[in-house]
Design a protein around this motif. Structure first.
Motif, mmCIF file in Angstrom:
data_model
loop_
_atom_site.group_PDB
_atom_site.id
_atom_site.type_symbol
_atom_site.label_atom_id
_atom_site.label_comp_id
_atom_site.label_asym_id
_atom_site.label_seq_id
_atom_site.Cartn_x
_atom_site.Cartn_y
_atom_site.Cartn_z
ATOM 1 N N TYR A 164 1.150 6.431 -7.046
ATOM 2 C CA TYR A 164 -0.171 6.901 -7.479
ATOM 3 C C TYR A 164 -0.925 7.363 -6.226
ATOM 4 C CZ TYR A 164 0.842 4.357 -11.786
ATOM 5 O OH TYR A 164 1.414 3.912 -12.937
ATOM 6 N N PRO A 165 -0.756 8.611 -5.836
ATOM 7 C CA PRO A 165 -1.333 9.068 -4.558
ATOM 8 C C PRO A 165 -2.850 8.889 -4.471
ATOM 9 C CG PRO A 165 0.214 10.675 -5.416
ATOM 10 C CD PRO A 165 0.038 9.656 -6.487
ATOM 11 N N ALA A 179 11.486 -0.328 1.598
ATOM 12 C CA ALA A 179 12.564 0.663 1.566
ATOM 13 C C ALA A 179 12.042 2.034 1.969
ATOM 14 C CB ALA A 179 13.179 0.712 0.170
ATOM 15 N N LEU A 180 10.858 2.387 1.456
ATOM 16 C CA LEU A 180 10.270 3.682 1.805
ATOM 17 C C LEU A 180 9.994 3.763 3.299
ATOM 18 C CD1 LEU A 180 7.721 4.125 -1.134
ATOM 19 C CD2 LEU A 180 9.721 5.542 -0.706
ATOM 20 N N LEU A 181 9.514 2.647 3.869
ATOM 21 C CA LEU A 181 9.210 2.622 5.298
ATOM 22 C C LEU A 181 10.478 2.744 6.136
ATOM 23 C CD1 LEU A 181 6.403 -0.054 5.303
ATOM 24 C CD2 LEU A 181 6.170 2.257 6.175
ATOM 25 N N ALA A 215 0.832 -1.200 0.000
ATOM 26 C CA ALA A 215 0.000 0.000 0.000
ATOM 27 C C ALA A 215 0.869 1.254 0.000
ATOM 28 C CB ALA A 215 -0.923 -0.014 1.215
ATOM 29 N N VAL A 216 1.947 1.230 0.796
ATOM 30 C CA VAL A 216 2.846 2.387 0.882
ATOM 31 C C VAL A 216 3.487 2.678 -0.476
ATOM 32 C CG1 VAL A 216 5.058 3.129 1.835
ATOM 33 C CG2 VAL A 216 3.302 2.219 3.346
ATOM 34 N N VAL A 233 8.343 -5.496 -7.897
ATOM 35 C CA VAL A 233 9.118 -5.281 -6.663
ATOM 36 C C VAL A 233 8.445 -4.260 -5.741
ATOM 37 C CG1 VAL A 233 11.324 -5.919 -7.691
ATOM 38 C CG2 VAL A 233 10.574 -3.543 -7.786
ATOM 39 N N MET A 234 7.133 -4.117 -5.872
ATOM 40 C CA MET A 234 6.443 -3.080 -5.108
ATOM 41 C C MET A 234 6.547 -3.304 -3.596
ATOM 42 S SD MET A 234 5.265 -0.682 -7.003
ATOM 43 C CE MET A 234 3.716 0.138 -6.674
ATOM 44 N N GLY A 235 6.511 -4.558 -3.183
ATOM 45 C CA GLY A 235 6.622 -4.859 -1.750
ATOM 46 C C GLY A 235 7.959 -4.372 -1.207
#
Lengths: 330, 372
Positions: free
Chosen positions: A97-98, A255-257, A90-91, A248-250
């Motif tokens: 795509y906000p 990484a963002l988290l 989700a993140v 690789v979205m997960g």
């Protein structure tokens, strides 16, 4: 000058994905590897490969892990964030795509639907009992039909009259496929029928009673299969988007988290560095006989030194501090 | 006569106090673990729900140790549970032909005469005096009442504790010590001591933990093995959890049923969504989710065994509550799996969702365009 990156790893049942993002949260490098049932080796190999691709001037500022092997990977790396794959997906989707409102995710062993409203997760579901609608089943069928999995979708697109195949259960689907093939239907029609069956199964199993609104993102390895994408669009009657880094979205989310964690809490990273990965890691399971619960405890060793335990209910093993871990070695 | 019972959370501790007090020889069921389930499902019909299989595992292990009588509280068919004892009798007498089953059903269902006859069967094997019997029953009642109170308090306070794991460890040693007692008086003393100790755990009320209600099918929410220890996991995540259905709730409910004054608040709350008894605890599940919402909890987790009929009905009603009352509810379906990865993913994602919802203050109801 040293360039700083954040590392994200998604250790899934079928694939292990790694990404590196820069200070702005932009994806710089990605890697998609098969887990091949050996998550420890894959994480080691993958991390070293990825950092090699980043060049000499790179340094890893923090790391986040996700996927069903997240805990294991976190111990190997000293990750700063260990997050479930639903939040991670989700993140990542929200970053690209906000205004996303629906995320379809199909991976190797499980499939998920995540509904987002106003940028936060509103509802989600994960497949419960059967893996019929997932990547490993498609892999298996492609292998049986001797079609490379990359071309599977192309076959589906060429179909003229897709056959109807039962999608509720992997075993039923397979016997239906064999029946259709023996009565003489062409491979294209069978493949297209299978894609439609999987989509039907997904929507019945996960999306029942859920409101699927645009924009819809399709993530996970199966999004590469154009046959499934088209079947979704046909069934839903609306177009769906495939993000650039769908596979690789997960890992991207992890990484963002990790980046967010360090920035918000202003703390030092727990990342153990690449040198640590050269250690010999062994995983052992022990039956704890401490009480009547008989927990199956997992012991992780690095160069024969225990570095983590889990699987116990009482905390006798899991809550050991660094010093006690050394003691347990003796 | 050597009695045994199936495992069901705190009930086995209270039953031990009862049997000790009544001076009835007994064999307590083993704590449930993978082996219980393995042997239980081997002797059970494939499609039966999970509690049946775990109970079978308990019985077989106890019979192996010498038990010859099974004491069981039936309920004459609100769902498949009502047929459990008949089927288990058939299956287990193959295993041990002289096995006795004493099924305590509500006198409303089986008649007063049959009820008293069955009670008398237990009575006859007790060598205690009438006074001792009475005090044993009272002690057992207090045991289960206090145990449930300690349980509930520890689950609630886990969100506020200063030292992580304090509540969980206290609960652990409380149950371990209570199980080791061999007379009801001693056990009650242990429990009262722990009740006091629980009050002394250092707390930090400035914390504002997530509050989650555990609702769903009664066996699977009471017996921790069957729900993969969800309450312990929530304690580990520093979440305050609340569960209304407990053995003492069930006792009270059963006694008040003939007077039709049982579970008034729950039934009243459920009225708009499910005004009928649909068997099992389906109506309770719906009512509790609404009560949890009214008491400002953050969300609810429904737990049910695969194919549990009353809970399936409740499950299909819960999304409307989620939408209209702006109250997140997640359903976890459990069966014979012991792998926790997917289970933990769902729980963690749900908690993340509640956290984000709190942080952003987004109203769920506004998000959806469904007509309510």
């Amino acid at each position: 000058m040293l360039k700083e990156y954040y590392l994200g790893i998604d250790v899934g049942s079928v694939s292990t994905n790694l990404v590196a993002i820069d200070q702005n949260g932009t994806l710089v490098e990605k890697l998609y590897l098969r887990t091949s049932g050996r998550p420890v080796d894959t994480v080691k190999k993958g991390t070293l490969m990825l950092t090699e691709n980043l060049g000499d001037q790179a340094s890893i500022k923090a790391a986040g892990t996700t996927g069903s092997g997240r805990k294991l990977a976190a111990v190997l790396l000293g990750a700063d964030v260990v997050k479930n794959e639903i939040t991670a997906h989700a993140v990542a989707a929200r970053r690209l795509y906000p205004n996303v409102r629906t995320i379809l995710e199909i991976g190797g062993q499980d499939s998920k639907i995540i509904l987002m409203r106003n940028g936060i997760v509103y509802d989600f579901a994960m497949n419960t009992v059967c893996a019929a609608g997932t990547g490993s089943f498609l892999d298996r069928q492609a292998a049986r039909l001797e079609i490379p999995i990359e071309e599977f979708g192309g076959y589906a697109l060429r179909a003229k009259t897709p056959v109807r195949i039962a999608g509720r259960c992997a075993v039923f689907a397979e016997s239906d496929m064999i029946h259709k093939q023996q009565t003489g239907h062409c491979t294209e029609d069978i493949v297209a029928g299978l894609c439609e069956a999987l989509v039907r199964n997904y929507l019945n199993n996960l999306a029942k009673g859920k409101e699927i609104l645009q924009p819809i993102l399709f993530q996970g390895g199966v999004a590469a299969n154009i046959g499934i994408v088209k079947a979704f669009e046909k069934e839903l009657g609306i177009s769906i988007l495939i993000p650039e880094y769908y596979d690789v979205m997960g890992a991207y989310g992890a990484a963002l988290l990790a980046k967010e964690e360090l920035e918000i809490n202003q703390r030092e990273t727990g990342f153990l560095g690449l040198g640590n990965l050269k250690h010999e890691f062994t995983v052992q399971s022990i039956d704890c006989a401490g009480c009547s619960n008989l927990c199956e405890v997992i012991k992780i060793c690095s160069n024969n030194m225990p570095i983590a335990y889990w699987g116990d209910r009482c905390g006798k093993w899991g809550d050991l501090t660094a010093n006690e871990l050394v003691q347990s070695y003796k | 006569m050597i009695v045994t019972i199936p495992n069901l959370g705190n009930i086995s501790i209270a039953a031990k106090a009862l049997f000790d007090g009544l001076k009835i020889p007994y064999i307590m069921p083993e704590v449930n673990h993978n082996d219980t389930l393995k042997i239980g499902s081997f002797y059970s019909p494939e499609e039966i729900c999970l509690p049946f299989k775990i109970m079978m595992g308990n019985y077989i292990r106890s019979i192996e140790k010498g038990a010859d009588t099974i004491l069981f509280a039936g309920s004459c068919g609100p769902c498949r549970f009502g047929e459990y004892c008949e089927l288990q009798m058939k299956l287990l007498t193959k295993f041990k032909p002289d096995l006795r089953f004493i099924v305590i059903d509500s006198p409303l269902d089986i008649g007063k005469k049959a009820f008293l006859k069955r009670l008398n069967e237990i009575n006859l094997s007790s060598s205690a005096s009438r006074k001792e019997k009475l005090s044993a029953m009272l002690a057992a009642y207090h045991t289960i009442r206090i145990l449930d109170q300690i349980d509930a308090k520890a689950h609630e306070l886990a969100g506020y504790e200063r030292e992580k794991g304090a509540c969980k460890n206290l609960l652990y040693s409380c149950k371990r010590e209570a199980s080791a007692c061999d007379n009801p008086v001693q056990m009650l003393k242990v429990l009262n001591d722990y009740k006091k100790k629980l009050r002394q755990i250092p707390l930090d009320y400035s914390k504002n933990p997530l509050k989650v209600a555990i609702i769903g099918e009664i066996y699977t929410i009471i017996e921790p093995f069957s729900n993969l220890y969800i309450e312990e996991k929530l304690m580990d995540y520093s979440v305050s959890s609340k569960r209304t259905l407990t053995p003492s709730w069930w006792l009270k409910d059963t006694f008040l049923k003939p007077l039709k004054i049982n579970s008034l608040a729950i039934n009243h709350a459920a009225k708009k969504y499910l005004p009928y008894k649909i068997g099992g605890h389906g109506r309770e599940c719906v009512g509790e989710s609404l009560l949890a919402q009214q008491s400002q909890m953050d969300g609810a987790i429904q737990i049910m065994p695969l194919a549990c009929m009353p809970e399936v009905v409740a499950k299909s009603i819960l999304p409307s509550i989620q939408r209209e009352k702006d109250f997140p509810i997640m359903t976890l379906v459990i069966d014979e799996m012991v792998g926790e990865a997917g289970y933990l993913t769902r729980i963690e994602a749900f908690l993340d969702m509640l956290e984000y919802k709190r942080k952003t203050g987004v109203k769920w109801a506004v998000c959806s365009s469904f007509p309510s």
